[in-house]
Design a protein around this motif. Sequence first.
Motif, short mmCIF file in Angstrom:
data_model
loop_
_atom_site.label_atom_id
_atom_site.label_comp_id
_atom_site.label_asym_id
_atom_site.label_seq_id
_atom_site.Cartn_x
_atom_site.Cartn_y
_atom_site.Cartn_z
N ASP A 306 0.92 -1.24 -0.01
CA ASP A 306 0.23 0.09 0.06
C ASP A 306 0.79 1.28 0.07
OD1 ASP A 306 -2.38 -1.31 0.12
OD2 ASP A 306 -2.42 -1.54 2.17
N ASP A 326 -6.54 4.80 6.11
CA ASP A 326 -7.80 4.14 6.02
C ASP A 326 -8.72 5.17 6.96
OD1 ASP A 326 -10.31 2.57 6.28
OD2 ASP A 326 -9.31 0.86 6.16
N SER A 369 -17.01 4.13 2.69
CA SER A 369 -17.29 3.93 1.50
C SER A 369 -16.23 4.53 0.58
CB SER A 369 -18.48 4.72 1.19
OG SER A 369 -18.36 5.97 1.13
N LEU A 370 -15.16 5.02 1.22
CA LEU A 370 -14.09 5.60 0.26
C LEU A 370 -12.70 4.72 0.57
CD1 LEU A 370 -14.31 9.24 1.66
CD2 LEU A 370 -15.38 8.28 -0.54
N ARG A 371 -12.22 4.64 -0.48
CA ARG A 371 -10.88 3.71 -0.42
C ARG A 371 -9.78 4.63 0.33
NH1 ARG A 371 -11.32 -0.77 -3.60
NH2 ARG A 371 -12.95 -0.57 -5.06
N GLN A 402 -11.47 7.83 -3.95
CA GLN A 402 -12.11 6.79 -4.74
C GLN A 402 -13.14 6.22 -4.03
OE1 GLN A 402 -11.25 6.42 -7.98
NE2 GLN A 402 -9.86 8.25 -7.82
N MET A 403 -14.30 5.98 -4.67
CA MET A 403 -15.42 5.31 -3.78
C MET A 403 -15.43 4.00 -4.22
SD MET A 403 -18.39 7.98 -4.74
CE MET A 403 -18.03 8.00 -6.49
N LYS A 404 -15.90 3.13 -3.27
CA LYS A 404 -15.54 1.41 -3.19
C LYS A 404 -16.92 1.20 -4.12
CE LYS A 404 -13.60 0.98 1.23
NZ LYS A 404 -13.56 0.17 2.59
N ASP A 405 -17.99 1.78 -3.97
CA ASP A 405 -19.21 1.59 -4.82
C ASP A 405 -19.77 2.69 -5.24
OD1 ASP A 405 -21.44 0.43 -5.71
OD2 ASP A 405 -22.16 -0.66 -3.67
N THR A 409 -23.30 4.72 -3.32
CA THR A 409 -22.84 6.06 -2.48
C THR A 409 -22.86 7.51 -3.25
OG1 THR A 409 -20.39 5.98 -3.12
CG2 THR A 409 -21.05 4.59 -0.87
N PRO A 480 -15.51 6.08 -10.41
CA PRO A 480 -15.30 5.88 -8.85
C PRO A 480 -14.79 7.11 -8.13
CG PRO A 480 -13.51 4.83 -9.99
CD PRO A 480 -14.57 5.39 -11.16
#
Length: 589
Positions: A306, A326, A369-371, A402-405, A409, A480
């Motif tokens: 990462d 995170d 909901s965010l990376r 960047q959004m996960k979904d 969201t 995203p």
Amino acid sequence: MKSSWLACGFVFPLGLLLATSVAAAESEPRTIPEAAQLLPPTVVAYAQIPDLSATATELLDHPLRQRVEALPAYGALRESEGFGKLSDAVAAFEASLGMPWRDALSGLTSGGIHFALDRSTEGVALLIRADNSATLERFRGFVLGLAQMTTGRIGPLEQGQYRGITAQAINANLKMAQLDDWLLVTNKSELGKRILDQYLDGGDDNLASSPKFRQACASIADVSAWGWVDVQAFRDAGIAPRLYEGKTDNPLAEVLAGGILSELQHTPFAVATINVDQDGVAVNATSPHRRQWQTGREYFFGTQSDVAPPLLHPPDRLFAASLHRDLSQMWLRSGDLMTEKANEGLAKADTQLTTFFSGRDFGEDILGSLRPDIQLVVTVQDFQHRQPQPAIKLPAFALKFQMKDPERTRPEFRRVFQSFIGFLNVVGAMDGQPQFDLGSVQLDSATLITATYVPQVGQEESTEAPINFNFSPTLGFAGPTLVLSSTTELAHRLVQTVEPPAPVAVESDANTAAILNGETLKRVLEQNRAQLVAQNMLEKGHAPAQAEAEIGTLLDLVSLLRDARVSLIVDDDQLRLSAAVRVDSESQE
């Protein structure tokens, strides 16, 4: 024991871990310095300037010198009383040594300058090694003469003998002794005696025999200066305990430095190096690191693969930063990461945010909901064709996530943004503030939800509009990607452009990276020159010409800066915090 070196206990570990080198060229590791063989094993902090003369020459003969000397402020400085006193002191130094000061400096410090902080005596020692004892004797006479002048005493200064070596008292706290081509200055007689004993008797019971110190020396290449601190010794002694508690006072401090505080809880030592060359100054702080030390702050470090996302670099970039964090995990674990007072504030904020987000948990549902990729960018705004224009002109800034979904969201973020703008309109109306006009823009592959201040009637073409007109808050979506920007223009750039590699290299494996551009900083200040002059006059009572001259000097100094960079790199064995300030030595005339 704690009282007299508490400050050192705080400054050394924090300074070394928060200090800064964008990498120097590879070279052979430095051997153990001879001064370490004279110092007791109880030394907990050590610093060395290997070649002060070379560093001074690098600075004095730097191409930037011509630009500095051409500044009006430099001419005024040369005419000042302080500069005259400095010139007199240099002349006296040269007369005492019988040679130009550069030659004297080279001879006096040929063996390096060494500083040490000792735990057992609570003392500090300075060791200087000259190329010959005669030069050192003349320098010692100069120091003693200077001490007599500053104390106003006539006749020999207080002195004492220890094993045939004479030590003179420079003042009430400092004593000085010459050991052949070594000069020793210390504030504690007991520390001085231990150094003298080691010099006369030798033996292996010294700093050079310390495994931690030897390990640190093995990683030191040719540098302008370097330092080492025994972090474990400070922890064990209970010096500055809050520094090793591993807890922060607010969320921003946790996001930026939480991992470094975690490192201080475990690392045995830290090393800092400084390099000075024609590009500027670079500093590098490193410490041993182990993945198991990350327990509780995995959100900060991530896994071995990462890293922070690339730095954004739209046109007119002033500042950019990128982090791997995170935020959801940080928020949920805040009880263990932050102080009780900070957690009380977070608990209140969490309740309010959960209400604002219609009952959805802020830490788990919203931040979750965010990376863990965060990009921040600040750019200078172009007000030339904008009406109305604010009197104080601020840069634009934006955060990119960047959004996960995104399908799930995106509607939630749109609703909350629109609700927030409505809330600001209600509050602003009560305070007589301009109102926002909500809108949306559909681009080829992106959507912008915009909010634009509406000028009052008759103020549409004003050039002295309130500070509000720096902003047109915008929420942008592109696949995203989520962008939250202070202006529509910047959001438009960030959602539509695919950026090439950054023109200024920053370590691609960094956990954290940031860049500040000097040329753009000057442009921002130039935009607000009239405001800065007015503020100077108000705060300092200066006349317009004097205030203009001071602000001009500030802008001249800023023009010397090319850029400043910071990065944090973490792997299984080492944590490295680096920073560099690069200068622009070419004239811009």
